[in-house]
Design an enzyme around this catalytic site. Structure first.
Site, short mmCIF file in Angstrom:
data_model
loop_
_atom_site.label_atom_id
_atom_site.label_comp_id
_atom_site.label_asym_id
_atom_site.label_seq_id
_atom_site.Cartn_x
_atom_site.Cartn_y
_atom_site.Cartn_z
N HIS A 1 39.53 -24.94 47.52
CA HIS A 1 40.86 -25.28 48.27
C HIS A 1 41.83 -24.41 47.88
O HIS A 1 41.65 -23.21 47.02
CB HIS A 1 41.05 -26.82 48.04
CG HIS A 1 41.30 -27.06 46.73
ND1 HIS A 1 42.51 -26.59 45.93
CD2 HIS A 1 40.84 -27.96 45.69
CE1 HIS A 1 42.57 -27.04 44.72
NE2 HIS A 1 41.37 -27.69 44.60
N HIS B 1 42.71 -23.32 44.25
CA HIS B 1 42.00 -22.20 43.95
C HIS B 1 42.25 -20.92 44.21
O HIS B 1 42.40 -19.71 43.54
CB HIS B 1 40.39 -22.23 44.13
CG HIS B 1 39.92 -23.66 43.56
ND1 HIS B 1 39.19 -24.43 44.65
CD2 HIS B 1 40.07 -24.14 42.44
CE1 HIS B 1 38.76 -25.52 43.61
NE2 HIS B 1 39.26 -25.50 42.57
N CYS C 1 32.55 -44.52 31.29
CA CYS C 1 32.54 -44.92 32.74
C CYS C 1 30.95 -44.23 33.14
O CYS C 1 31.12 -42.95 33.42
CB CYS C 1 33.56 -44.73 33.54
SG CYS C 1 33.28 -45.03 35.31
N CYS D 1 31.82 -42.28 36.47
CA CYS D 1 32.60 -40.96 36.43
C CYS D 1 31.83 -39.94 35.45
O CYS D 1 32.27 -38.77 35.23
CB CYS D 1 33.83 -41.24 35.57
SG CYS D 1 35.04 -42.59 36.36
N CYS E 1 37.65 -48.82 34.05
CA CYS E 1 38.00 -47.42 34.47
C CYS E 1 38.99 -47.45 35.61
O CYS E 1 38.72 -48.41 36.59
CB CYS E 1 36.49 -46.87 35.02
SG CYS E 1 36.94 -45.49 35.96
N HIS F 1 36.69 -46.56 39.16
CA HIS F 1 35.66 -47.33 39.44
C HIS F 1 36.17 -48.89 39.39
O HIS F 1 35.26 -49.78 39.82
CB HIS F 1 34.34 -47.02 39.00
CG HIS F 1 34.12 -45.49 39.38
ND1 HIS F 1 34.34 -44.42 38.50
CD2 HIS F 1 33.49 -45.11 40.69
CE1 HIS F 1 33.92 -43.54 39.39
NE2 HIS F 1 33.81 -43.56 40.48
N LYS G 1 49.69 -33.11 44.68
CA LYS G 1 48.65 -32.21 44.30
C LYS G 1 47.52 -32.24 44.98
O LYS G 1 46.81 -33.29 45.35
CB LYS G 1 48.19 -32.56 42.80
CG LYS G 1 47.17 -31.32 42.29
CD LYS G 1 46.67 -31.73 40.73
CE LYS G 1 45.52 -30.62 40.63
NZ LYS G 1 44.44 -30.94 39.76
N LYS H 1 40.23 -31.99 45.91
CA LYS H 1 39.25 -32.52 46.65
C LYS H 1 39.10 -34.11 46.28
O LYS H 1 38.90 -34.70 47.40
CB LYS H 1 37.67 -31.96 46.18
CG LYS H 1 37.69 -30.31 46.85
CD LYS H 1 37.40 -30.80 48.23
CE LYS H 1 37.27 -29.14 49.01
NZ LYS H 1 37.38 -29.09 50.47
N1 MSP Z 1 36.21 -25.37 35.51
C1 MSP Z 1 37.26 -25.50 35.02
C2 MSP Z 1 38.17 -24.33 34.24
C3 MSP Z 1 37.23 -23.79 33.30
S1 MSP Z 1 37.99 -21.98 32.66
C4 MSP Z 1 37.19 -21.65 31.28
C5 MSP Z 1 38.30 -26.20 36.24
N2 MSP Z 1 38.10 -25.96 37.29
S2 MSP Z 1 38.77 -26.31 38.61
O1 MSP Z 1 37.97 -26.05 39.66
O2 MSP Z 1 39.05 -27.67 38.35
O3 MSP Z 1 40.18 -25.63 38.56
C6 MSP Z 1 40.09 -24.28 38.67
C7 MSP Z 1 41.78 -23.73 38.61
O4 MSP Z 1 42.31 -23.97 39.76
C8 MSP Z 1 42.53 -24.46 37.24
O5 MSP Z 1 43.16 -23.34 36.89
C9 MSP Z 1 43.42 -25.29 37.99
O6 MSP Z 1 44.65 -25.58 37.41
C10 MSP Z 1 43.33 -24.60 39.35
N3 MSP Z 1 43.85 -25.64 40.51
C11 MSP Z 1 43.12 -26.56 40.81
N4 MSP Z 1 43.89 -27.51 41.70
C12 MSP Z 1 45.04 -26.62 41.81
C13 MSP Z 1 46.36 -26.94 42.82
N5 MSP Z 1 46.34 -27.72 43.71
N6 MSP Z 1 47.23 -25.89 42.64
C14 MSP Z 1 47.06 -24.78 41.87
N7 MSP Z 1 46.02 -24.61 41.12
C15 MSP Z 1 45.14 -25.64 41.09
O7 MSP Z 1 39.51 -26.68 35.65
#
Ligand code: MSP
Length: 485
Positions: free
Chosen positions: A21, A24, A129, A132, A146, A149, A293, A296
């Site tokens: 999204h 990321h 849980c 989860c 939880c 859930h 925020k 997903k």
């Molecule tokens: N897999 C772990 C990170 C392990 S690093 C050794 C993780 N993954 S994640 O897919 O949930 O998030 C990846 C990155 O995207 C994180 O730095 C997280 O903060 C960032 N973001 C996830 N959602 C976000 C927003 N809505 N806005 C900005 N960044 C966000 O955590």
């Protein structure tokens, strides 16, 4: 902190449990801007991003799709790779934690922690849980239920290996206090120091109930805790402990504020135990939609793989950096994106380039006129902002230059004033050149187009000096940005 001429930078590695999204994407773009800027400054850069592919959550998603976990992550990885390609993310390494090269390093670091006496066998007891697949603290449950859930959490006891994180509490506090660049921005550093006022608990670093993970070298019944496996990716991508690691480490980690604890406290103590220098962490904010925020699980998302059907990747890059102050949360909205695309990219920049080149064709037969640039730019100010990772402020400062060139051309009216035409147009073209070198970290595709039209190469920040644009023929191309209604 940067050693010699080397600079290592990373994004977090994403969970491929769902499609990427805009959150990321945002992290990758910010990191890419810094990586590109450092390259322009002449650093050898190692920029890594990738996927966090182990753990029960991934296994659960794979199962729901009727796929083997490895097949599932292989399938999902293409969307994250495509995301990087669409947005010109200039990574040097895209790491996937299921790669063989990674397992070797995870075991090596685990053994360092073990040999150092920091790993012991115990029993993990927690409120769990099942839906989860997550352990909860009492305080995070709703009267034992939880929060997601609405089912009672069960007390689960499981054999587990623990890492003596508690042993590192004092050293961490001292390190954080003595090294202000370890955790930035400052607000986040203070948050961590506050949390460290509570005693640190040892960390469970293995599971017997999770199959989808790297087996512990000391006990194959156990798989390594997903966060330990994940964090070590930063060492794998520089081929720890070999030359590349020695050249590049320590890394600058760009992460979101939800995982700062993992990167500073957990990662910091693993590294202290393994005798490895600590990295630097810069925390960015969240991309929200109407204040909520993007994630997903909440269903509030923007699909960045579809967004490029409507808008150029550079416009999205520009918008995200300009609109969301780096280090703070900010809102994504297509309305605001369109506005910036139309007013700033299409009008301020696109039009400026287009009308200047049209005049060069018309009055100088397509040849860059001779002259001396009359405009002045304070590049040092921008360098300073970038040094502090003030990406948004740096970009708006660069934009002031763009507007300054527009003001100058409007005032001088080279279409009317024949006497000054040569000087004015040279000043404008030479300034466009400087501005596009500065902007190339932010909107690389566009600046590449400008450089081709004007006949120069974007190589180094050192070329951001006036009067370096050489005579030569311009090659007028398509307009840079089309307006979107
Ligand atoms: N897999 C772990 C990170 C392990 S690093 C050794 C993780 N993954 S994640 O897919 O949930 O998030 C990846 C990155 O995207 C994180 O730095 C997280 O903060 C960032 N973001 C996830 N959602 C976000 C927003 N809505 N806005 C900005 N960044 C966000 O955590």
């Amino acid at each position: 902190m940067t050693k010699k001429n080397y600079f290592q930078i990373s994004t977090a590695i994403d969970y491929p449990t769902n499609f990427p999204h805009a959150g990321h994407l945002y992290e990758k773009i910010c990191t890419d801007v810094i990586a590109r800027w450092k390259r322009l400054q002449g650093f050898k850069v190692h920029f890594s991003t990738g996927l966090d592919e182990f753990g029960s959550k991934v296994a659960k998603c794979a199962k729901a799709k009727g796929m083997e976990p490895q097949k599932f992550v292989d399938y999902m990885s293409q969307f994250f790779l495509k995301l990087c390609k669409l947005y010109n993310i200039s990574y040097d390494d895209f790491i996937r934690t299921t790669e063989k090269r990674h397992e070797k390093i995870v075991n090596e670091i685990f053994m360092k922690n073990y040999d150092n006496g920091d790993i012991y066998k115990g029993e993990y007891e927690g409120l769990y849980c099942v839906d989860c697949e997550t352990f909860y603290l009492e305080k995070d449950l709703d009267n034992g239920y939880c929060p997601i859930h609405k089912k009672p959490a069960e007390v689960v006891r499981e054999e587990s290996y623990f890492f003596k994180m508690s042993k590192y509490q004092e050293r961490l506090i001292k390190y954080i206090k003595e090294n202000p660049s370890f955790i930035r921005p400052e607000k986040k550093r203070n948050e961590m120091l506050n949390r460290l006022k509570e005693p640190l608990r040892d960390l469970s670093v293995s599971r017997t109930s999770v199959d989808w993970g790297i087996r512990l070298p000391i006990d194959k019944k156990h798989t390594n805790y997903i966060w330990q496996t994940a964090l070590i990716n930063y060492l794998t991508t520089v081929d720890y402990p070999n030359k590349k690691f020695k050249d590049f480490w320590p890394c600058l980690h760009i992460v979101g504020s939800d995982i700062i604890w993992h990167h500073s406290i957990i990662w910091g103590s693993f590294l202290m135990s393994a005798g490895i220098e600590l990295p630097e962490i810069f925390v960015h904010g969240f991309v929200n939609i109407k204040g909520q925020k993007m994630s997903k699980s909440s269903g509030v998302v923007v699909d960045p793989l579809k967004l490029t059907d409507k808008y150029p990747a550079d416009a999205i890059r520009y918008f995200l950096i300009r609109e969301i102050t780096f280090g703070h949360d900010g809102d994504f909205s297509e309305e605001a994106l369109k506005e910036r695309l139309n007013n700033e990219l299409a009008n301020d920049l696109g039009n400026l380039v287009s009308r200047s080149l049209t005049m060069v064709e018309k009055y100088f037969d397509g040849k860059i006129p001779k002259g001396k640039n009359e405009l002045k730019f304070d590049i040092e100010k921008i360098k300073k902002l970038m040094e502090n990772y003030e990406l948004t402020n740096a970009l708006s400062e660069i934009w002031k230059f763009v507007q300054e060139i527009n003001r100058y051309i409007n005032k001088e009216k080279p279409w009317e004033n024949e006497k000054r035409r040569e000087t004015v147009l040279y000043s404008v073209l030479d300034s466009i050149k400087i501005v596009s070198i500065l902007l190339s970290s932010f909107i690389p595709e566009t600046c590449e187009k400008i450089s081709k039209q004007l006949g120069f190469e974007i190589k180094s920040l050192k070329d951001c000096k006036t009067n370096l644009l050489k005579e030569g023929k311009i090659k007028r191309g398509e307009i840079l940005f089309k307006k979107v209604e």
